[in-house]
Motif scaffolding. Structure first.
Motif, PDB file in Angstrom:
ATOM      1  N   LEU A  57      44.633   9.357  20.490  1.00 60.59           N
ATOM      2  CA  LEU A  57      46.026   9.019  20.742  1.00 60.59           C
ATOM      3  C   LEU A  57      46.193   8.348  22.097  1.00 60.59           C
ATOM      4  CD1 LEU A  57      49.151  11.109  20.020  1.00 60.59           C
ATOM      5  CD2 LEU A  57      48.795  10.275  22.330  1.00 60.59           C
ATOM      6  N   VAL A  58      46.896   7.218  22.116  1.00 61.06           N
ATOM      7  CA  VAL A  58      47.302   6.585  23.364  1.00 61.06           C
ATOM      8  C   VAL A  58      48.812   6.381  23.336  1.00 61.06           C
ATOM      9  CG1 VAL A  58      45.102   5.451  23.786  1.00 61.06           C
ATOM     10  CG2 VAL A  58      46.849   4.253  22.490  1.00 61.06           C
ATOM     11  N   ALA A  59      49.393   6.228  24.513  1.00 65.64           N
ATOM     12  CA  ALA A  59      50.844   6.166  24.664  1.00 65.64           C
ATOM     13  C   ALA A  59      51.267   4.786  25.145  1.00 65.64           C
ATOM     14  CB  ALA A  59      51.317   7.237  25.641  1.00 65.64           C
ATOM     15  N   THR A  60      52.268   4.228  24.504  1.00 66.43           N
ATOM     16  CA  THR A  60      52.713   2.869  24.809  1.00 66.43           C
ATOM     17  C   THR A  60      53.290   2.765  26.222  1.00 66.43           C
ATOM     18  OG1 THR A  60      53.103   2.315  22.485  1.00 66.43           O
ATOM     19  CG2 THR A  60      54.365   1.078  24.128  1.00 66.43           C
ATOM     20  N   GLY A  61      54.249   3.619  26.563  1.00 62.39           N
ATOM     21  CA  GLY A  61      54.871   3.544  27.877  1.00 62.39           C
ATOM     22  C   GLY A  61      53.885   3.817  28.995  1.00 62.39           C
ATOM     23  N   ALA A  62      53.073   4.857  28.842  1.00 62.28           N
ATOM     24  CA  ALA A  62      52.072   5.178  29.862  1.00 62.28           C
ATOM     25  C   ALA A  62      51.085   4.031  30.037  1.00 62.28           C
ATOM     26  CB  ALA A  62      51.340   6.465  29.495  1.00 62.28           C
ATOM     27  N   SER A  63      50.804   3.299  28.958  1.00 60.25           N
ATOM     28  CA  SER A  63      49.892   2.160  29.077  1.00 60.25           C
ATOM     29  C   SER A  63      50.511   1.041  29.900  1.00 60.25           C
ATOM     30  CB  SER A  63      49.515   1.654  27.678  1.00 60.25           C
ATOM     31  OG  SER A  63      48.736   2.624  26.989  1.00 60.25           O
ATOM     32  N   GLY A  64      51.829   0.821  29.745  1.00 64.69           N
ATOM     33  CA  GLY A  64      52.497  -0.151  30.595  1.00 64.69           C
ATOM     34  C   GLY A  64      52.427   0.235  32.056  1.00 64.69           C
ATOM     35  N   PHE A  65      52.641   1.522  32.330  1.00 63.73           N
ATOM     36  CA  PHE A  65      52.524   2.004  33.709  1.00 63.73           C
ATOM     37  C   PHE A  65      51.080   1.855  34.194  1.00 63.73           C
ATOM     38  CE2 PHE A  65      56.159   5.317  32.986  1.00 63.73           C
ATOM     39  CZ  PHE A  65      57.055   4.281  32.788  1.00 63.73           C
ATOM     40  N   GLY A  66      50.131   2.117  33.295  1.00 64.20           N
ATOM     41  CA  GLY A  66      48.727   1.997  33.666  1.00 64.20           C
ATOM     42  C   GLY A  66      48.331   0.580  34.029  1.00 64.20           C
ATOM     43  N   ILE A  67      48.892  -0.403  33.328  1.00 65.01           N
ATOM     44  CA  ILE A  67      48.600  -1.799  33.663  1.00 65.01           C
ATOM     45  C   ILE A  67      49.085  -2.112  35.071  1.00 65.01           C
ATOM     46  CG2 ILE A  67      49.170  -4.190  33.097  1.00 65.01           C
ATOM     47  CD1 ILE A  67      49.242  -3.259  30.116  1.00 65.01           C
ATOM     48  N   MET A  68      50.296  -1.652  35.399  1.00 65.70           N
ATOM     49  CA  MET A  68      50.790  -1.849  36.761  1.00 65.70           C
ATOM     50  C   MET A  68      49.881  -1.167  37.778  1.00 65.70           C
ATOM     51  SD  MET A  68      54.901  -1.321  36.390  1.00 65.70           S
ATOM     52  CE  MET A  68      55.950  -2.428  35.440  1.00 65.70           C
ATOM     53  N   ALA A  69      49.407   0.031  37.451  1.00 64.50           N
ATOM     54  CA  ALA A  69      48.516   0.754  38.367  1.00 64.50           C
ATOM     55  C   ALA A  69      47.199   0.006  38.560  1.00 64.50           C
ATOM     56  CB  ALA A  69      48.261   2.161  37.839  1.00 64.50           C
ATOM     57  N   ILE A  70      46.697  -0.640  37.516  1.00 63.00           N
ATOM     58  CA  ILE A  70      45.466  -1.428  37.635  1.00 63.00           C
ATOM     59  C   ILE A  70      45.676  -2.609  38.571  1.00 63.00           C
ATOM     60  CG2 ILE A  70      43.900  -2.940  36.351  1.00 63.00           C
ATOM     61  CD1 ILE A  70      44.215  -0.954  33.981  1.00 63.00           C
ATOM     62  N   VAL A  71      46.842  -3.239  38.493  1.00 65.85           N
ATOM     63  CA  VAL A  71      47.156  -4.332  39.412  1.00 65.85           C
ATOM     64  C   VAL A  71      47.156  -3.822  40.856  1.00 65.85           C
ATOM     65  CG1 VAL A  71      48.987  -5.911  40.140  1.00 65.85           C
ATOM     66  CG2 VAL A  71      48.405  -5.709  37.715  1.00 65.85           C
ATOM     67  N   VAL A  72      47.760  -2.660  41.081  1.00 66.74           N
ATOM     68  CA  VAL A  72      47.747  -2.061  42.419  1.00 66.74           C
ATOM     69  C   VAL A  72      46.308  -1.833  42.875  1.00 66.74           C
ATOM     70  CG1 VAL A  72      48.361  -0.013  43.778  1.00 66.74           C
ATOM     71  CG2 VAL A  72      50.020  -0.989  42.173  1.00 66.74           C
ATOM     72  N   ALA A  73      45.489  -1.293  41.980  1.00 66.24           N
ATOM     73  CA  ALA A  73      44.096  -0.995  42.335  1.00 66.24           C
ATOM     74  C   ALA A  73      43.333  -2.252  42.712  1.00 66.24           C
ATOM     75  CB  ALA A  73      43.411  -0.284  41.171  1.00 66.24           C
ATOM     76  N   ALA A  74      43.576  -3.344  41.991  1.00 64.86           N
ATOM     77  CA  ALA A  74      42.905  -4.600  42.327  1.00 64.86           C
ATOM     78  C   ALA A  74      43.357  -5.105  43.692  1.00 64.86           C
ATOM     79  CB  ALA A  74      43.186  -5.641  41.252  1.00 64.86           C
ATOM     80  N   GLU A  75      44.658  -5.039  43.946  1.00 66.66           N
ATOM     81  CA  GLU A  75      45.190  -5.515  45.220  1.00 66.66           C
ATOM     82  C   GLU A  75      44.684  -4.666  46.381  1.00 66.66           C
ATOM     83  OE1 GLU A  75      47.635  -8.101  47.592  1.00 66.66           O
ATOM     84  OE2 GLU A  75      46.671  -8.231  45.614  1.00 66.66           O
ATOM     85  N   ARG A  76      44.480  -3.370  46.141  1.00 67.56           N
ATOM     86  CA  ARG A  76      43.992  -2.457  47.183  1.00 67.56           C
ATOM     87  C   ARG A  76      42.466  -2.420  47.263  1.00 67.56           C
ATOM     88  NH1 ARG A  76      47.396  -0.766  51.154  1.00 67.56           N
ATOM     89  NH2 ARG A  76      49.503  -0.856  50.327  1.00 67.56           N
ATOM     90  N   SER A  77      41.788  -3.163  46.382  1.00 69.27           N
ATOM     91  CA  SER A  77      40.319  -3.249  46.359  1.00 69.27           C
ATOM     92  C   SER A  77      39.652  -1.921  46.025  1.00 69.27           C
ATOM     93  CB  SER A  77      39.775  -3.799  47.699  1.00 69.27           C
ATOM     94  OG  SER A  77      40.267  -5.105  47.924  1.00 69.27           O
ATOM     95  N   TRP A  78      40.322  -1.077  45.259  1.00 68.14           N
ATOM     96  CA  TRP A  78      39.654   0.120  44.734  1.00 68.14           C
ATOM     97  C   TRP A  78      38.715  -0.287  43.602  1.00 68.14           C
ATOM     98  CZ3 TRP A  78      45.070   2.546  43.705  1.00 68.14           C
ATOM     99  CH2 TRP A  78      45.712   2.780  44.931  1.00 68.14           C
ATOM    100  N   ILE A  79      39.081  -1.358  42.919  1.00 66.30           N
ATOM    101  CA  ILE A  79      38.227  -2.008  41.926  1.00 66.30           C
ATOM    102  C   ILE A  79      38.288  -3.500  42.249  1.00 66.30           C
ATOM    103  CG2 ILE A  79      38.523  -0.291  40.095  1.00 66.30           C
ATOM    104  CD1 ILE A  79      40.729  -2.043  38.910  1.00 66.30           C
ATOM    105  N   THR A  80      37.376  -4.274  41.675  1.00 66.88           N
ATOM    106  CA  THR A  80      37.402  -5.708  41.936  1.00 66.88           C
ATOM    107  C   THR A  80      38.448  -6.379  41.052  1.00 66.88           C
ATOM    108  OG1 THR A  80      35.757  -6.243  40.250  1.00 66.88           O
ATOM    109  CG2 THR A  80      34.946  -5.649  42.462  1.00 66.88           C
ATOM    110  N   ARG A  81      38.844  -7.562  41.438  1.00 68.94           N
ATOM    111  CA  ARG A  81      39.803  -8.321  40.630  1.00 68.94           C
ATOM    112  C   ARG A  81      39.241  -8.581  39.236  1.00 68.94           C
ATOM    113  NH1 ARG A  81      44.164 -11.892  41.890  1.00 68.94           N
ATOM    114  NH2 ARG A  81      44.541 -13.431  40.238  1.00 68.94           N
ATOM    115  N   ILE A  82      37.954  -8.899  39.158  1.00 67.16           N
ATOM    116  CA  ILE A  82      37.373  -9.197  37.845  1.00 67.16           C
ATOM    117  C   ILE A  82      37.310  -7.939  36.983  1.00 67.16           C
ATOM    118  CG2 ILE A  82      34.937  -8.895  38.489  1.00 67.16           C
ATOM    119  CD1 ILE A  82      36.419 -11.637  36.192  1.00 67.16           C
TER     120      ILE A  82
END
Length: 424
Positions: A57-82
């Motif tokens: 099971l995955v959740a639609t709304g939480a996935s939208g929030f997760g995409i935003m969190a991934i963008v934050v992580a890329a900008e903060r260099s916790w993960i790479t942009r790629i």
């Protein structure tokens, strides 16, 4: 990823404010990176002790929030942009396989097959509000991944296609002056839940007005959203003026979910100044916990925050008008843009007083009740996401800048009668 950022509670308490915020964001982000569904990359509804219905099971709304969190992580260099790009691209590719209902995603679906998983007996079709959270996340990612490379172009194209497929106007149920939350291929409109404000759904109306092919009219916003019995308020609670919403403001997620991407600073329409609305709502929520009319254990200036969350009886929308003695860390932490000093005081209190009882692998657990001696041992996706995103909006305004830069969002806000710096 989270293995590298775990720290002892003693270490957390020794960090300065900026370092503590960074660590809380990063560890909470692990929910959407390490704990994502292994096939789709989308966000699970919650962590242990159980998965609702089954492990895919995955959740639609939480996935939208997760995409935003991934963008934050890329900008903060916790993960790479790629790394971020390829995760979001995997999500977008999978979303084309998901069973949609007039372009609208269900509340839950199978992260392996894309099949709808019913949220309840009659809620087995489209969920317009959860879809709006997903679309907001996708649009923020589209604006962030703006480079002229093959993969970034593909991502932008796939996001545009997913967003354009959403038949927002169809959810007016044949042309009513209001949006409806659900439609089911088996039960039609039987749930009959009109989306009227004030609540967490402002973003739904803005995105519904932004569509190039399936837009609602401004009348649907003014007569539907703004026509609800709990829309206008105008009274004072604990001496604090509340422009909109139910008495005492309701649960704090009203001030969070729509405003993960919509920037409330200087955002106004004929009904409210949305910065005033959200700041005052937060202050009323905190003041209730300080005055503590029900004598709940542990409440005070540094321990506050009532919102929808799990609790010792299940799941409820906690608020001053419905207070079960349950504090949800996401409530105070996701309010950092509105009450930075009070939210920092709460963060340090959570670390110093509750420590390991509420700090775990993916950040703070969902909720606790000192009155009941109850502490959740798990996390909920729609509560984890706002912690990462709203702390980032407090620190840099990143997600606000991205969503407010969308031409279709700007056009929708103008259509609905908003004013904001981005619309000049």
């Amino acid at each position: 990823m989270t293995q590298g950022v775990r720290r002892s509670m003693k270490h957390l308490l020794e960090l300065d404010d900026a370092a503590l915020l960074e660590l809380v964001q990063r560890q909470t982000f692990g929910y959407f990176w390490d704990f994502a569904h292994p096939v789709s990359g989308l966000a699970r509804d919650r962590s242990g002790p159980y998965f609702r219905y089954h492990v895919d099971l995955v959740a639609t709304g939480a996935s939208g929030f997760g995409i935003m969190a991934i963008v934050v992580a890329a900008e903060r260099s916790w993960i790479t942009r790629i790394e971020a790009l390829r995760r979001v691209l995997r999500m977008a590719r999978f979303l084309r396989r998901v069973k949609r209902h007039h372009g609208v995603f269900p509340h839950f679906f199978n992260g392996r097959t894309g099949a709808t998983i019913p949220f309840s007996d009659k809620d087995d079709g489209g969920d317009l509000v959860e879809t709006s959270y997903l679309v907001a996340g996708l649009l923020a990612a589209r604006q962030y991944f703006d480079r002229d490379t093959g993969e970034e172009r593909e991502l932008r194209q796939r996001i545009d296609e997913l967003c354009q497929d959403v038949e927002w106007s169809w959810y007016t149920r044949g042309g009513s002056d209001v949006l409806f939350w659900h439609w089911s291929p088996h039960h039609g409109w039987e749930m009959n839940l009109e989306i009227r404000g004030w609540n967490e759904c402002l973003i739904t109306y803005v995105l519904a007005a932004s569509s190039s092919a399936h837009a609602i009219s401004a009348d649907v916003y003014h007569r539907g959203w703004a026509g609800g019995p709990d829309f206008k308020n105008g009274k004072e609670f604990y001496g604090i003026h509340l422009p909109l919403g139910p008495d005492y403001g309701g649960p704090l997620f009203f001030a969070h979910y729509s405003f993960l991407g919509l920037d409330p600073r200087l955002l106004t329409d004929r009904y409210a100044d949305y910065w005033e609305q959200n700041v005052n709502h937060t202050l009323i929520n905190r003041e209730h916990c300080i005055r503590n009319p029900q004598g709940c254990e542990g409440y005070g200036p540094a321990c506050w925050g009532l919102t929808a969350s799990d609790d010792y009886l299940g799941y409820h929308a906690h608020s001053p008008a419905s207070d079960m003695g349950v504090i949800s860390p996401t409530a105070a932490l996701s309010s950092f843009p509105y009450t930075p000093e009070h939210s920092m005081e709460a963060l340090r209190h959570f670390c110093a007083v509750h420590g390991k009882r509420i700090w775990r692998e993916y950040g703070f657990v969902d909720a606790f009740s000192e009155t009941r001696g109850w502490y959740a041992k798990w996390h909920v996706g729609i509560d984890q996401g706002p912690i990462v995103i709203m702390i980032e909006n407090h620190r840099s305004g990143l997600i606000w800048k991205l969503l407010m830069s969308c031409p279709e969002v700007q056009s929708a806000l103008l259509l609905l009668g908003f004013t904001a710096p981005e619309l000049r």
